[in-house]
Design an enzyme around this catalytic site. Structure first.
Site, short mmCIF file in Angstrom:
data_model
loop_
_atom_site.label_atom_id
_atom_site.label_comp_id
_atom_site.label_asym_id
_atom_site.label_seq_id
_atom_site.Cartn_x
_atom_site.Cartn_y
_atom_site.Cartn_z
N CYS A 1 0.84 -1.18 0.00
CA CYS A 1 0.00 0.00 0.00
C CYS A 1 0.89 1.24 0.00
O CYS A 1 1.90 1.28 0.69
CB CYS A 1 -0.96 0.10 1.19
N ARG B 1 3.87 -0.63 -4.83
CA ARG B 1 3.59 -1.10 -3.47
C ARG B 1 2.23 -1.80 -3.35
O ARG B 1 1.91 -2.39 -2.32
CB ARG B 1 3.61 0.07 -2.48
N TRP C 1 -2.94 -2.71 -1.70
CA TRP C 1 -2.71 -4.15 -1.84
C TRP C 1 -3.62 -4.80 -0.81
O TRP C 1 -3.43 -4.66 0.39
CB TRP C 1 -1.25 -4.50 -1.57
N ASN D 1 -1.76 2.19 5.65
CA ASN D 1 -0.93 1.07 5.20
C ASN D 1 -0.60 0.26 6.45
O ASN D 1 -0.13 0.83 7.44
CB ASN D 1 0.35 1.64 4.55
N GLY D 2 -0.87 -1.07 6.41
CA GLY D 2 -0.59 -1.89 7.59
C GLY D 2 -1.81 -2.74 7.92
O GLY D 2 -2.74 -2.83 7.11
N GLU E 1 16.31 -19.13 -7.69
CA GLU E 1 15.99 -17.74 -7.99
C GLU E 1 15.43 -17.62 -9.41
O GLU E 1 14.47 -16.87 -9.66
CB GLU E 1 17.26 -16.88 -7.80
N LYS F 1 11.74 -16.20 -10.32
CA LYS F 1 11.50 -15.10 -11.27
C LYS F 1 10.48 -15.53 -12.32
O LYS F 1 9.56 -14.79 -12.64
CB LYS F 1 12.79 -14.68 -12.00
N GLU G 1 6.85 -15.89 -10.84
CA GLU G 1 6.14 -14.69 -10.38
C GLU G 1 5.74 -13.75 -11.50
O GLU G 1 4.72 -13.07 -11.40
CB GLU G 1 6.90 -13.95 -9.28
N HIS H 1 15.57 -38.79 -7.45
CA HIS H 1 14.85 -39.17 -6.22
C HIS H 1 13.39 -38.75 -6.28
O HIS H 1 12.72 -38.68 -5.25
CB HIS H 1 15.55 -38.55 -5.00
N LYS I 1 5.39 -5.02 -3.95
CA LYS I 1 6.84 -4.96 -3.78
C LYS I 1 7.29 -5.14 -2.32
O LYS I 1 8.13 -5.96 -2.04
CB LYS I 1 7.32 -3.61 -4.31
#
Ligand code: F6R
Length: 607
Positions: free
Chosen positions: A2, A27, A72, A97-98, A480, A484, A487, A503, A602
């Site tokens: 947010c 954000r 968000w 925000n929170g 990684e 990438k 996402e 395995h 983010k």
């Protein structure tokens, strides 16, 4: 998560709010909204689209005081009714925000008192609470009284319809900074939103409440005492947050890596030898006492920690554990006060990492080091030692340049500890320093492979799954690469240490399952080649990211991306770059929103 912007001026603040939100969209981008105070009224516009849509919707609006938000979603689906700002009885408006943890109890109490709720959010309780205390007519005092009733994390900005030249802002657990202009003032979740109007910034501290007027501002600490906070001049410039010649921030940030690495290494590479002091004044006293390392981080930053474990144990000979921050904070662990706790975070405000740091401190760890890209962030402030990566603002949701700069800092940590432990002689130190100086140029050469990687990416566009393989310190790089890809392209991708293939996961391999292999020319190369044969024998399609002299040949079912150099211990950094580009070009093929992938944001400031 947010983004918040607020402004008070003697001109229309709507363009300031909208431009600020455009900068903060990384954000959160489920919905956006703003309120301006005009003619003793609150004029509110909200939209479930992107900020660009809000800009259109608010184009006719005028107000010299306003607050704005990009969301968000946590409580309540992304919808117009849940979008901020929230309003209480046409008088008070709040952006937040929170997360307010006790919102259900408060909501029940406020409903009893006759307040009507029009959203499913936790934020709306803040608006009504402030309203309930505003009878006294002092917006700051009403806000402080409301905050005293909240449990949880917040950054907020508040306006009242009958108070046309003032807003109140406060923070606890979520970032917020105050921008100081010429007879106008602003707040924002981060500096990028304010560069359009000022570079003068005051970082608010935990629990601060600020009363912001046209001509001045007054800060009160968590106990309600009036306090002074230092005024800083931001080093960011507007260009660093512009897209420039690139199509997406992710592409721009991938290409900024040589410069970001050079900037991060600047102080070190100009010096002749490594000293603990690069991690903070107290490092010289702490590092010689350190018996082991505990790395706490999430997502991509956690992958950086996993690579560092190989370096720290092999080069410095120091035991190292790496934990996912959200798991560590809830498990019972056995603390050793001689352990150096290293948190790694691009944003410095990831709630899980921050909580893990505090958990570590609560269990008796006092040696704490933050590796972070954001100065003055919570994780930096709450750690004894620090090394700031100088990657510059990272706006694409998928982390790229932050990761590679974290890796070089972790490599420096390894070298400093190795030296203190008598495991790094002068020659080797100089050799490593030389390799670090060469790194930006080596990354530049890998970037030149972009057209070939764009071609390879075409093979992935119609795939639903992909497997990433690596061995040793390149296994976290495979992980990684998989992160990438998943996402930003939404292709299901998983990483395995190549030796694990037989395995279990080998059962998945067929023509439709591309297998990406990170193949550096290191001690495990021959073992890796055998693993690749196992894939080929099952009809799997292999994409091998090889480097100098690996002698892996292109063949039916084997596609090779030949990287020019092998970088020894620094090889994980070079091998990261083509995997970032692969994910980027696959996402382009699939037409996804590269910089703002669905469901993500983010800075993850919630648990
Ligand atoms: C992936 C990504 C995330 C972050 C994670 C931690 O591309 O960006 O996995 O790495 O959310 O964020 P920071 O580093 O800000 O603590």
């Amino acid at each position: 998560m947010c983004g918040i912007v607020g402004a008070v001026a003697r001109r229309n603040v709507v363009p300031i709010l909208v431009n600020g939100l455009l900068r903060l969209e990384y954000r959160g981008y489920d919905s956006a909204g703003l309120v301006v105070v005009h003619d003793a009224q609150l004029d509110r516009v909200r939209s479930t689209g992107r900020v660009a849509e809000l800009a259109l919707k608010s184009s006719g609006l005028y107000g010299e005081l306003g607050i704005a938000h990009t969301r968000w979603a946590t409580h309540g689906i992304p919808s117009e009714r849940n979008a901020h700002p929230h309003v209480s009885r046409n008088l008070i408006s709040v952006v937040h925000n929170g997360i307010i943890e006790n919102y259900e109890v408060l909501r029940a109490e406020l409903t009893e008192q006759g307040y009507e709720f029009t959203s499913d959010t936790d934020t709306e309780v803040i608006a009504h609470l402030i309203h309930s205390h505003y009878a006294q007519g002092n917006l700051r005092v009403a806000t402080q009284m409301a905050l005293a009733q909240l449990v949880g994390a917040y950054a907020i900005a508040v306006v009242a319809a009958d108070n046309p030249h003032q807003f109140i802002a406060a923070r606890k657990g979520s970032p917020l900074l105050l921008g100081v202009g010429e007879s106008e003032h602003y707040v924002a979740s981060d500096m990028s939103a304010l560069l359009q109007v000022t570079k003068n910034v005051v970082y608010l501290e935990e629990g601060d409440v600020v009363e912001v007027n046209l001509a001045n501002y007054r800060i009160f600490d968590a106990k309600g005492n009036a306090v002074q906070r230092p005024l800083h001049v931001s080093e960011l410039d507007n260009d660093s947050v512009e897209l420039g010649e690139y199509q997406h921030y992710m592409q721009k940030e991938i290409h900024e890596q040589p410069q970001a690495l050079a900037n991060t290494l600047e102080a070190v590479c100009n010096s002749q030898s490594l000293v603990p002091g690069i991690f903070g004044a107290e490092a010289a006293g702490i590092f010689p006492q350190v018996e082991s390392i505990l790395i706490l981080a999430c997502g991509t930053s956690n992958h950086a920690g996993q690579v560092a474990r190989y370096w720290l144990e092999e080069i410095a000979g120091i035991p190292c554990g790496v934990e996912v921050a959200s798991e560590y904070r809830y498990r019972t662990s056995v603390p050793n006060p001689k352990t150096l706790v290293v948190t790694i975070s691009q944003s410095g405000e990831t709630a899980d990492t921050l909580a893990a740091l505090n958990h570590a401190k609560a269990t008796g760890h006092s040696f704490t080091l933050a590796i972070c890209n954001v100065p003055e962030s919570a994780i930096v402030r709450q750690s004894k030692l620090r090394f700031l990566t100088r990657a510059g603002p990272e706006i694409g949701v998928a982390s790229t340049k932050a990761f590679t700069t974290q890796l070089v800092v972790l490599f420096l940590l390894t070298l400093v500890l190795a030296k203190l432990r008598g495991r790094l002689d002068e020659n080797r130190e100089q050799q490593f320093l030389q390799e670090l100086r060469h790194l930006p140029a080596a990354v530049q050469k890998v970037l030149a492979l972009e057209p070939q990687i764009a071609e390879l990416a075409k093979h992935f566009a119609d795939k639903h799954h992909a497997l990433f393989l690596g061995r040793g310190m390149h296994f976290p790089i495979a992980a990684e690469g998989a992160l990438k890809l998943k996402e930003i392209s939404y292709i299901h991708a998983e990483a395995y240490p190549a030796g694990e293939l037989k395995h279990g996961p080998l059962a998945l391999v067929d023509r439709d399952m591309p297998v990406v292999s990170v193949a550096p020319n290191d001690a495990l190369l021959e073992k890796l080649k055998s693993n690749l044969q196992e894939v080929k024998a099952r009809g799997g399609e292999l994409y091998v990211f090889a480097d100098a002299n690996t002698h892996i040949k292109e063949a039916d079912g084997i596609h090779i991306l030949q990287m020019p150099e092998h970088a020894g211990f620094l090889s994980p950094i070079l091998h990261t770059v083509p995997l970032q580009l692969l994910a980027y070009y696959v996402a382009l093929q699939k037409g996804t929103d590269v910089d703002k992938p669905r469901n993500l944001a983010k800075s993850v400031t919630v648990e």
